[in-house]
Design a protein around this motif. Sequence first.
Motif, short mmCIF file in Angstrom:
data_model
loop_
_atom_site.label_atom_id
_atom_site.label_comp_id
_atom_site.label_asym_id
_atom_site.label_seq_id
_atom_site.Cartn_x
_atom_site.Cartn_y
_atom_site.Cartn_z
N ARG A 96 0.84 -1.20 0.00
CA ARG A 96 0.00 0.00 0.00
C ARG A 96 0.87 1.25 0.00
NH1 ARG A 96 -4.02 0.78 4.29
NH2 ARG A 96 -4.54 2.50 2.92
N THR A 97 0.37 2.26 -0.69
CA THR A 97 1.06 3.55 -0.76
C THR A 97 0.02 4.65 -0.65
OG1 THR A 97 2.70 2.59 -2.26
CG2 THR A 97 2.60 4.98 -2.17
N ARG A 98 0.34 5.69 0.09
CA ARG A 98 -0.50 6.90 0.13
C ARG A 98 0.07 7.86 -0.89
NH1 ARG A 98 -0.47 6.00 5.97
NH2 ARG A 98 -2.53 5.16 6.47
N ARG A 99 -0.84 8.52 -1.61
CA ARG A 99 -0.40 9.40 -2.70
C ARG A 99 -1.11 10.75 -2.63
NH1 ARG A 99 2.52 6.48 -6.50
NH2 ARG A 99 2.41 4.24 -6.13
N SER A 100 -0.41 11.73 -3.16
CA SER A 100 -0.93 13.08 -3.30
C SER A 100 -0.50 13.57 -4.67
CB SER A 100 -0.33 13.96 -2.20
OG SER A 100 -0.72 15.31 -2.36
N SER A 101 -1.43 14.15 -5.41
CA SER A 101 -1.07 14.66 -6.73
C SER A 101 -1.73 16.00 -6.98
CB SER A 101 -1.45 13.66 -7.83
OG SER A 101 -2.84 13.47 -7.89
N LEU A 102 -1.07 16.77 -7.82
CA LEU A 102 -1.62 18.04 -8.30
C LEU A 102 -1.88 17.91 -9.79
CD1 LEU A 102 0.73 20.60 -6.52
CD2 LEU A 102 -1.63 20.07 -5.94
#
Length: 127
Positions: A96-102
């Motif tokens: 699992r990975t937490r992600r943030s994107s613009l």
Amino acid sequence: MPKSDAVSTAVAGEPRLMDPTVRASRSMARELLDPEFVEVGASGRRWTYDQMLAALPEMAGSSEDRPCYEPLDITGVLLAPGLVHLTYGTTINGRRTRRSSLWRRRSEGAGWQMYYQQATPVPPEME
């Protein structure tokens, strides 16, 4: 474009970038990545637009016959006209990975493209 439409469009773009067909095609990925794209991957590596386009077809999730990314709980907010921030999780091969994107749209009528992404691995004890 109303706020909800901008967020919905960016939310729809995330799974497209996880689609093995898109990941295997530099031309399809190019449509979704901003020319100024930067990613800080789960490994800590910094990726530029050119580096990502060159490596993406060989990366995890780029083939139907190998494990693929599964998006989890994508949510977004319009930060400013033409700029959407998304947060979500992914799983691949049990990780699992937490992600943030613009995501940004440079001009009216232009498509939305991922401008930045940050990935943080989730330790097993935090799942």
